[in-house]
Design a protein around this motif. Structure first.
Motif, PDB file in Angstrom:
ATOM      1  N   ARG A 120     -29.469  34.261  -8.899  1.00 31.19           N
ATOM      2  CA  ARG A 120     -28.066  34.338  -8.496  1.00 31.19           C
ATOM      3  C   ARG A 120     -27.971  34.182  -6.980  1.00 31.19           C
ATOM      4  NH1 ARG A 120     -26.762  39.649 -11.663  1.00 31.19           N
ATOM      5  NH2 ARG A 120     -26.710  38.817 -13.766  1.00 31.19           N
ATOM      6  N   VAL A 121     -27.316  33.133  -6.541  1.00 32.03           N
ATOM      7  CA  VAL A 121     -27.139  32.968  -5.099  1.00 32.03           C
ATOM      8  C   VAL A 121     -26.181  34.011  -4.563  1.00 32.03           C
ATOM      9  CG1 VAL A 121     -27.754  30.529  -5.030  1.00 32.03           C
ATOM     10  CG2 VAL A 121     -25.382  31.175  -5.423  1.00 32.03           C
ATOM     11  N   THR A 122     -25.410  34.652  -5.445  1.00 32.08           N
ATOM     12  CA  THR A 122     -24.491  35.700  -5.018  1.00 32.08           C
ATOM     13  C   THR A 122     -25.209  37.024  -4.758  1.00 32.08           C
ATOM     14  OG1 THR A 122     -24.008  36.207  -7.332  1.00 32.08           O
ATOM     15  CG2 THR A 122     -22.513  34.684  -6.206  1.00 32.08           C
ATOM     16  N   ALA A 127     -31.591  36.345  -2.870  1.00 34.15           N
ATOM     17  CA  ALA A 127     -31.512  34.954  -2.416  1.00 34.15           C
ATOM     18  C   ALA A 127     -32.185  34.809  -1.055  1.00 34.15           C
ATOM     19  CB  ALA A 127     -30.054  34.494  -2.359  1.00 34.15           C
ATOM     20  N   ALA A 128     -31.975  35.784  -0.168  1.00 32.25           N
ATOM     21  CA  ALA A 128     -32.621  35.750   1.151  1.00 32.25           C
ATOM     22  C   ALA A 128     -34.143  35.860   1.004  1.00 32.25           C
ATOM     23  CB  ALA A 128     -32.088  36.878   2.031  1.00 32.25           C
ATOM     24  N   PHE A 129     -34.596  36.708   0.078  1.00 29.99           N
ATOM     25  CA  PHE A 129     -36.032  36.830  -0.169  1.00 29.99           C
ATOM     26  C   PHE A 129     -36.605  35.489  -0.624  1.00 29.99           C
ATOM     27  CE2 PHE A 129     -39.210  37.526  -3.603  1.00 29.99           C
ATOM     28  CZ  PHE A 129     -40.289  37.817  -2.784  1.00 29.99           C
ATOM     29  N   TYR A 130     -35.954  34.831  -1.591  1.00 28.83           N
ATOM     30  CA  TYR A 130     -36.445  33.541  -2.074  1.00 28.83           C
ATOM     31  C   TYR A 130     -36.442  32.499  -0.954  1.00 28.83           C
ATOM     32  CZ  TYR A 130     -36.019  35.364  -6.852  1.00 28.83           C
ATOM     33  OH  TYR A 130     -36.145  36.090  -8.007  1.00 28.83           O
ATOM     34  N   GLY A 134     -39.376  30.015   1.320  1.00 33.89           N
ATOM     35  CA  GLY A 134     -39.232  28.561   1.443  1.00 33.89           C
ATOM     36  C   GLY A 134     -38.570  27.926   0.238  1.00 33.89           C
ATOM     37  N   ALA A 135     -38.036  28.734  -0.684  1.00 28.40           N
ATOM     38  CA  ALA A 135     -37.374  28.183  -1.866  1.00 28.40           C
ATOM     39  C   ALA A 135     -36.104  27.458  -1.460  1.00 28.40           C
ATOM     40  CB  ALA A 135     -37.051  29.295  -2.863  1.00 28.40           C
ATOM     41  N   GLU A 136     -35.793  26.439  -2.215  1.00 24.87           N
ATOM     42  CA  GLU A 136     -34.607  25.642  -1.947  1.00 24.87           C
ATOM     43  C   GLU A 136     -33.740  25.566  -3.198  1.00 24.87           C
ATOM     44  OE1 GLU A 136     -36.435  21.933  -0.922  1.00 24.87           O
ATOM     45  OE2 GLU A 136     -36.942  21.485  -2.984  1.00 24.87           O
ATOM     46  N   ILE A 137     -32.486  25.271  -3.016  1.00 23.42           N
ATOM     47  CA  ILE A 137     -31.597  24.987  -4.143  1.00 23.42           C
ATOM     48  C   ILE A 137     -31.584  23.471  -4.284  1.00 23.42           C
ATOM     49  CG2 ILE A 137     -29.232  25.096  -4.999  1.00 23.42           C
ATOM     50  CD1 ILE A 137     -28.924  27.704  -3.391  1.00 23.42           C
ATOM     51  N   GLN A 141     -28.480  13.920  -3.466  1.00 22.74           N
ATOM     52  CA  GLN A 141     -27.554  13.369  -2.488  1.00 22.74           C
ATOM     53  C   GLN A 141     -26.569  14.438  -2.003  1.00 22.74           C
ATOM     54  OE1 GLN A 141     -25.868   9.841  -4.209  1.00 22.74           O
ATOM     55  NE2 GLN A 141     -27.757   8.695  -3.979  1.00 22.74           N
ATOM     56  N   GLY A 142     -27.106  15.632  -1.693  1.00 26.24           N
ATOM     57  CA  GLY A 142     -26.298  16.681  -1.096  1.00 26.24           C
ATOM     58  C   GLY A 142     -25.462  17.500  -2.051  1.00 26.24           C
ATOM     59  N   LYS A 143     -25.529  17.223  -3.337  1.00 17.98           N
ATOM     60  CA  LYS A 143     -24.766  17.995  -4.316  1.00 17.98           C
ATOM     61  C   LYS A 143     -25.699  18.960  -5.024  1.00 17.98           C
ATOM     62  CE  LYS A 143     -21.216  14.594  -5.092  1.00 17.98           C
ATOM     63  NZ  LYS A 143     -21.435  13.231  -4.839  1.00 17.98           N
ATOM     64  N   GLU A 144     -25.357  20.267  -4.967  1.00 17.78           N
ATOM     65  CA  GLU A 144     -26.194  21.266  -5.623  1.00 17.78           C
ATOM     66  C   GLU A 144     -26.239  21.018  -7.124  1.00 17.78           C
ATOM     67  OE1 GLU A 144     -24.958  25.220  -4.642  1.00 17.78           O
ATOM     68  OE2 GLU A 144     -25.471  24.954  -2.532  1.00 17.78           O
ATOM     69  N   LEU A 145     -27.410  21.283  -7.704  1.00 19.31           N
ATOM     70  CA  LEU A 145     -27.573  21.154  -9.143  1.00 19.31           C
ATOM     71  C   LEU A 145     -27.424  22.518  -9.798  1.00 19.31           C
ATOM     72  CD1 LEU A 145     -30.722  18.842  -9.249  1.00 19.31           C
ATOM     73  CD2 LEU A 145     -28.325  18.190  -9.326  1.00 19.31           C
ATOM     74  N   THR A 146     -27.024  22.509 -11.027  1.00 19.61           N
ATOM     75  CA  THR A 146     -26.943  23.739 -11.803  1.00 19.61           C
ATOM     76  C   THR A 146     -27.599  23.479 -13.143  1.00 19.61           C
ATOM     77  OG1 THR A 146     -25.482  25.516 -12.505  1.00 19.61           O
ATOM     78  CG2 THR A 146     -24.686  23.276 -12.863  1.00 19.61           C
ATOM     79  N   VAL A 147     -27.772  24.507 -13.923  1.00 22.10           N
ATOM     80  CA  VAL A 147     -28.371  24.380 -15.239  1.00 22.10           C
ATOM     81  C   VAL A 147     -27.258  24.389 -16.267  1.00 22.10           C
ATOM     82  CG1 VAL A 147     -29.881  25.500 -16.911  1.00 22.10           C
ATOM     83  CG2 VAL A 147     -30.477  25.513 -14.492  1.00 22.10           C
ATOM     84  N   PHE A 148     -27.347  23.489 -17.237  1.00 23.51           N
ATOM     85  CA  PHE A 148     -26.438  23.477 -18.372  1.00 23.51           C
ATOM     86  C   PHE A 148     -27.222  23.938 -19.584  1.00 23.51           C
ATOM     87  CE2 PHE A 148     -24.649  20.435 -15.449  1.00 23.51           C
ATOM     88  CZ  PHE A 148     -23.288  20.709 -15.517  1.00 23.51           C
ATOM     89  N   ARG A 149     -26.578  24.700 -20.454  1.00 25.82           N
ATOM     90  CA  ARG A 149     -27.247  25.212 -21.649  1.00 25.82           C
ATOM     91  C   ARG A 149     -26.362  24.949 -22.852  1.00 25.82           C
ATOM     92  NH1 ARG A 149     -28.371  31.190 -21.243  1.00 25.82           N
ATOM     93  NH2 ARG A 149     -30.174  30.499 -20.078  1.00 25.82           N
ATOM     94  N   LEU A 150     -26.987  24.497 -23.931  1.00 28.51           N
ATOM     95  CA  LEU A 150     -26.310  24.294 -25.197  1.00 28.51           C
ATOM     96  C   LEU A 150     -26.980  25.200 -26.214  1.00 28.51           C
ATOM     97  CD1 LEU A 150     -24.075  22.459 -26.347  1.00 28.51           C
ATOM     98  CD2 LEU A 150     -25.857  20.853 -26.999  1.00 28.51           C
ATOM     99  N   SER A 151     -26.214  26.072 -26.861  1.00 29.11           N
ATOM    100  CA  SER A 151     -26.783  26.996 -27.843  1.00 29.11           C
ATOM    101  C   SER A 151     -25.720  27.385 -28.859  1.00 29.11           C
ATOM    102  CB  SER A 151     -27.340  28.250 -27.148  1.00 29.11           C
ATOM    103  OG  SER A 151     -26.303  28.952 -26.483  1.00 29.11           O
ATOM    104  N   GLY A 152     -26.119  28.157 -29.868  1.00 31.84           N
ATOM    105  CA  GLY A 152     -25.195  28.684 -30.842  1.00 31.84           C
ATOM    106  C   GLY A 152     -24.462  27.598 -31.612  1.00 31.84           C
ATOM    107  N   THR A 153     -23.177  27.814 -31.843  1.00 28.06           N
ATOM    108  CA  THR A 153     -22.368  26.878 -32.633  1.00 28.06           C
ATOM    109  C   THR A 153     -22.317  25.484 -32.019  1.00 28.06           C
ATOM    110  OG1 THR A 153     -21.043  28.717 -33.475  1.00 28.06           O
ATOM    111  CG2 THR A 153     -20.080  26.514 -33.654  1.00 28.06           C
ATOM    112  N   PRO A 154     -22.129  25.327 -30.699  1.00 26.08           N
ATOM    113  CA  PRO A 154     -22.118  23.961 -30.157  1.00 26.08           C
ATOM    114  C   PRO A 154     -23.443  23.235 -30.395  1.00 26.08           C
ATOM    115  CG  PRO A 154     -21.155  25.479 -28.580  1.00 26.08           C
ATOM    116  CD  PRO A 154     -21.754  26.319 -29.677  1.00 26.08           C
TER     117      PRO A 154
END
Length: 162
Positions: A120-122, A127-130, A134-137, A141-154
Motif C-alpha cells: 500500500r503506497v498509502t 512505503a518509505a521502508f521499501y 531501492g524499490a520502485e513502483i 512511459q511514466g504511467k504507474e501500473l497496478t494489478v488487476f484481478r479476476l476471481s469469483g463470479t466474473p
C-alpha cells in the motif's frame, strides 16, 4: 535467522497467515487451509516457497514470507512475494529486511532479474521502508501500473465463454 518452512511447520505457517489476515482486517478473504498449503509448498510440483524469520535470541518464529516464481517477457524470471509478515511484537527489529535479503540472495544465486510484491503506497512508513531498499513502483512511459484481478463470479463467467 531465516530458514525455509518445512512440512512440519504447516500448522504454524497457517496460523501466521491467519495472523496477517487479522492484522489486515481481511480474515474473510482467507480460503486456503493447511492441506492446500501442503500441496502448494510440498506437492509433486511445488507452486510456492516459504521462509520463516526466527529470533536468534529466543528461537521463536516471528515472521514469514511466501513467494513464487513469475515470468515477464520484458524482464525474465522473478520472485513474486505474495506475503511478507512480521508479528507486531517483532516489528522494527530487522526481520523484514532479513527476509527480503534472503529472497534477494535467491534471485542472485539463480539469476532471477527482480523481485516484486504488492504494498500500500498509502502506508507511508512501509512505503518509505521499501523505497529505502531501492524499490520502485513500475511504470510504462511514466504511467504507474497496478494489478488487476479476476476471481469469483466474473472469473467463472469468463471461463464459460471458452
Amino acid at each position: 535467522m531465516i530458514r525455509p518452512v518445512t512440512a512440519e511447520d504447516l500448522p504454524l505457517l497457517h496460523a501466521m497467515v491467519q495472523g496477517m489476515a487479522e492484522n489486515e482486517e481481511a480474515t474473510a478473504q482467507i480460503s486456503t487451509d493447511e492441506d492446500e498449503l501442503r500441496r502448494a509448498l510440498f506437492g509433486p510440483e511445488p507452486l510456492a516457497h516459504a521462509h520463516f524469520a526466527v529470533d536468534d535470541k529466543t528461537g521463536e518464529i516471528v515472521g514469514y514470507t511466501l513467494w513464487c516464481l513469475v515470468y515477464s517477457t520484458w524482464r525474465g524470471t522473478a520472485i513474486h512475494i505474495d506475503d511478507i509478515y512480521i508479528r507486531q511484537d517483532a516489528v522494527g527489529r530487522g526481520f523484514d529486511t532479513a527476509l527480503l535479503s534472503a529472497l534477494a540472495a535467491v534471485c542472485a544465486e539463480r539469476g532471477y532479474r527482480h523481485m516484486q510484491w504488492w504494498g500500500r503506497v498509502t502506508n507511508e512508513p512501509i512505503a518509505a521502508f521499501y523505497r529505502s531498499l531501492g524499490a520502485e513502483i513500475p511504470s510504462v512511459q511514466g504511467k504507474e501500473l497496478t494489478v488487476f484481478r479476476l476471481s469469483g463470479t466474473p472469473l467463472a463467467d469468463l471461463a464459460r465463454q471458452a
